[in-house]
Motif scaffolding. Structure first.
Motif, PDB file in Angstrom:
ATOM      1  N   ILE B 262       0.826  -1.212   0.000  1.00  0.00           N
ATOM      2  CA  ILE B 262       0.000   0.000   0.000  1.00  0.00           C
ATOM      3  C   ILE B 262       0.856   1.256   0.000  1.00  0.00           C
ATOM      4  O   ILE B 262       1.769   1.404   0.808  1.00  0.00           O
ATOM      5  N   SER B 263       0.539   2.155  -0.927  1.00  0.00           N
ATOM      6  CA  SER B 263       1.157   3.477  -0.973  1.00  0.00           C
ATOM      7  C   SER B 263       0.044   4.514  -1.089  1.00  0.00           C
ATOM      8  O   SER B 263      -0.954   4.271  -1.770  1.00  0.00           O
ATOM      9  N   LYS B 264       0.237   5.676  -0.449  1.00  0.00           N
ATOM     10  CA  LYS B 264      -0.796   6.722  -0.495  1.00  0.00           C
ATOM     11  C   LYS B 264      -0.143   8.089  -0.589  1.00  0.00           C
ATOM     12  O   LYS B 264       0.893   8.332   0.032  1.00  0.00           O
ATOM     13  N   VAL B 265      -0.776   8.994  -1.348  1.00  0.00           N
ATOM     14  CA  VAL B 265      -0.459  10.410  -1.268  1.00  0.00           C
ATOM     15  C   VAL B 265      -1.781  11.157  -1.167  1.00  0.00           C
ATOM     16  O   VAL B 265      -2.815  10.657  -1.609  1.00  0.00           O
ATOM     17  N   GLY B 266      -1.758  12.356  -0.565  1.00  0.00           N
ATOM     18  CA  GLY B 266      -3.010  13.087  -0.389  1.00  0.00           C
ATOM     19  C   GLY B 266      -2.821  14.580  -0.526  1.00  0.00           C
ATOM     20  O   GLY B 266      -1.741  15.114  -0.244  1.00  0.00           O
ATOM     21  N   PHE B 267      -3.887  15.237  -0.984  1.00  0.00           N
ATOM     22  CA  PHE B 267      -3.895  16.681  -1.218  1.00  0.00           C
ATOM     23  C   PHE B 267      -5.146  17.264  -0.587  1.00  0.00           C
ATOM     24  O   PHE B 267      -6.200  16.627  -0.597  1.00  0.00           O
ATOM     25  N   SER B 268      -5.040  18.486  -0.048  1.00  0.00           N
ATOM     26  CA  SER B 268      -6.197  19.043   0.658  1.00  0.00           C
ATOM     27  C   SER B 268      -6.374  20.522   0.362  1.00  0.00           C
ATOM     28  O   SER B 268      -5.427  21.220  -0.045  1.00  0.00           O
ATOM     29  N   ARG B 269      -7.599  20.996   0.590  1.00  0.00           N
ATOM     30  CA  ARG B 269      -7.906  22.423   0.489  1.00  0.00           C
ATOM     31  C   ARG B 269      -9.143  22.694   1.335  1.00  0.00           C
ATOM     32  O   ARG B 269     -10.058  21.862   1.392  1.00  0.00           O
ATOM     33  N   GLU B 270      -9.151  23.863   1.952  1.00  0.00           N
ATOM     34  CA  GLU B 270     -10.285  24.285   2.761  1.00  0.00           C
ATOM     35  C   GLU B 270     -10.984  25.443   2.059  1.00  0.00           C
ATOM     36  O   GLU B 270     -10.336  26.261   1.398  1.00  0.00           O
ATOM     37  N   PHE B 271     -12.322  25.474   2.221  1.00  0.00           N
ATOM     38  CA  PHE B 271     -13.135  26.518   1.588  1.00  0.00           C
ATOM     39  C   PHE B 271     -14.075  27.094   2.643  1.00  0.00           C
ATOM     40  O   PHE B 271     -14.578  26.354   3.496  1.00  0.00           O
ATOM     41  N   LYS B 272     -14.366  28.376   2.574  1.00  0.00           N
ATOM     42  CA  LYS B 272     -15.321  28.978   3.525  1.00  0.00           C
ATOM     43  C   LYS B 272     -16.489  29.580   2.771  1.00  0.00           C
ATOM     44  O   LYS B 272     -16.292  30.367   1.830  1.00  0.00           O
ATOM     45  N   ASN B 273     -17.685  29.253   3.220  1.00  0.00           N
ATOM     46  CA  ASN B 273     -18.911  29.745   2.602  1.00  0.00           C
ATOM     47  C   ASN B 273     -19.263  31.114   3.161  1.00  0.00           C
ATOM     48  O   ASN B 273     -19.804  31.244   4.269  1.00  0.00           O
ATOM     49  N   ASP B 274     -18.975  32.168   2.399  1.00  0.00           N
ATOM     50  CA  ASP B 274     -19.327  33.535   2.787  1.00  0.00           C
ATOM     51  C   ASP B 274     -20.487  34.080   1.952  1.00  0.00           C
ATOM     52  O   ASP B 274     -20.649  35.294   1.822  1.00  0.00           O
ATOM     53  N   THR B 275     -21.286  33.162   1.387  1.00  0.00           N
ATOM     54  CA  THR B 275     -22.345  33.600   0.478  1.00  0.00           C
ATOM     55  C   THR B 275     -23.586  34.103   1.195  1.00  0.00           C
ATOM     56  O   THR B 275     -24.439  34.756   0.592  1.00  0.00           O
TER      57      THR B 275
END
Lengths: 36, 323
Positions: B262-275
């Motif tokens: 098993i091998s894994k890589v991961g990517f992330s991003r956060e978003f804020k709802n200001d609508t």
């Protein structure tokens, strides 16, 4: 069959205080039904 | 996902041996990770001489009589492991140029063929027990794929065999993702649609996804369309941008489970709802940037994630291989 390169998406929804209020895991192969 | 098949064709008899691919090793994900976010994975890639080196995915289109990279064959039988960095026993036969095809479609699946012909010009019959794909970056060589044959494949004196990997992508990864792989494997141009639906011809082997804060043209992105996926998608159906704060897209995971496959890589991003309103996020995408072009590498349907006004949404995309 093993070793496809698979994707898994994890999401966390946090409230204004940073507390996690919802979370889940999406395995894309479960969601991609009814493709054109 | 990426899956694959192996075909080994006897050029004298026309007989074809087939089996599914099983073996992206950690090196492959590590090279992709470094390319996308320009952050060293831990552990870093390891070259065929067992020396660590931090670099992107490189070219596999080796010339004739050069088995340092490209498709390679061997007679070693070491069990498959995510840690592998070389064939266990490479065969030194006569090899032709390693061919990398153009990405093509088979219904809703995008495919890429990588193949090479080997001829046994030695004085001994040989047996192929393992095959691999090695990429070259600078002066270094990195094993990305290694498969053990389910049945021994004989290559006797005077026999020529064509060994082919057929990579396939589906279920969220796009045709353009496989074209990024093609561009890396040839170190050259591919023709694709950018997110503005304009045809571009350029090298995208150095694709970035590490978008800075409030850069919404690339990186991990979100949207509200639940329209069914199409392998030729070039943008999200309806991307969320206005009044959505976008934080940095970054890598958060590189992992090799030693002793497993098993091998894994991961990517992330956060978003804020200001609508000011609650929004249901129906799609997640990954957009790459290279040569001033933006292109969709992946689009996934979420089934609906509700984000109320003022809430933040953290998305983590994990790529995993298991041998």
């Amino acid at each position: 069959m093993k070793n496809n390169l698979e994707t898994e998406i994890e999401y966390l929804v946090k409230d204004k205080d940073g507390k996690v209020v919802r979370k889940g895991i999406i395995k894309p192969s479960d969601k991609q039904k009814g493709r054109t | 996902m990426i899956k694959g098949n192996i075909e080994i064709k006897d050029l004298q008899t026309g007989k074809v041996y087939r089996q599914p691919m099983r073996s992206f090793v950690y090196n492959f994900l590590a090279g992709l990770y470094y390319t996308w976010v320009q952050t060293a994975p831990d552990p870093v890639r390891k070259d065929v001489d067992n020396v660590t080196d931090n670099c992107e995915l490189g070219a596999v289109d080796a010339l004739a009589n050069d088995n340092t990279h490209g498709v390679v064959i061997g007679n070693g039988t070491s069990l498959e492991s995510c840690d592998q960095y070389a064939l266990s026993s490479k065969l030194d036969l006569t090899e032709e140029i390693c061919n990398v095809g153009n990405v093509y479609l088979d219904g809703q699946i995008a495919k890429l063929d990588i193949s090479r012909t080997f001829t046994n010009d030695t004085v001994s019959n040989e047996t192929i027990y393992e095959i691999g794909l090695i990429d070259c970056y600078g002066a270094d060589y990195f094993l990305g794929i290694r498969d053990i044959m389910s049945s021994a494949v004989e290559i006797n004196i005077g026999v020529s065999k064509n060994v082919k990997f057929i990579l396939s992508v589906t279920d969220g990864l796009t045709k353009i993702f496989l074209q990024y792989i093609e561009s890396a494997f040839i170190g050259g141009n591919v023709t694709f649609k950018d997110t503005g639906n304009v045809s571009r011809t350029t090298t995208i082997s150095d694709a970035l996804i590490n978008a800075a804060e409030n850069i919404k043209t690339y990186g991990i992105v979100i949207g509200t369309s639940s329209t069914a996926l199409d392998i030729e998608d070039y943008k999200l159906g309806t991307q969320l941008t206005t009044d959505w704060k976008h934080y940095v897209t970054q890598g958060y995971l590189t992992e090799r489970e030693t002793g497993t496959g098993i091998s894994k890589v991961g990517f992330s991003r956060e978003f804020k709802n200001d609508t000011g309103s609650s929004v249901v996020v129906e799609e997640v995408g990954i957009i790459g940037l290279a040569s001033a072009n933006n292109f969709l590498l992946a689009r996934y349907l979420t089934g609906g994630i509700t984000v109320a006004s003022g809430e933040t949404l953290l998305i983590r995309v994990k790529l995993k291989t298991e041998m």
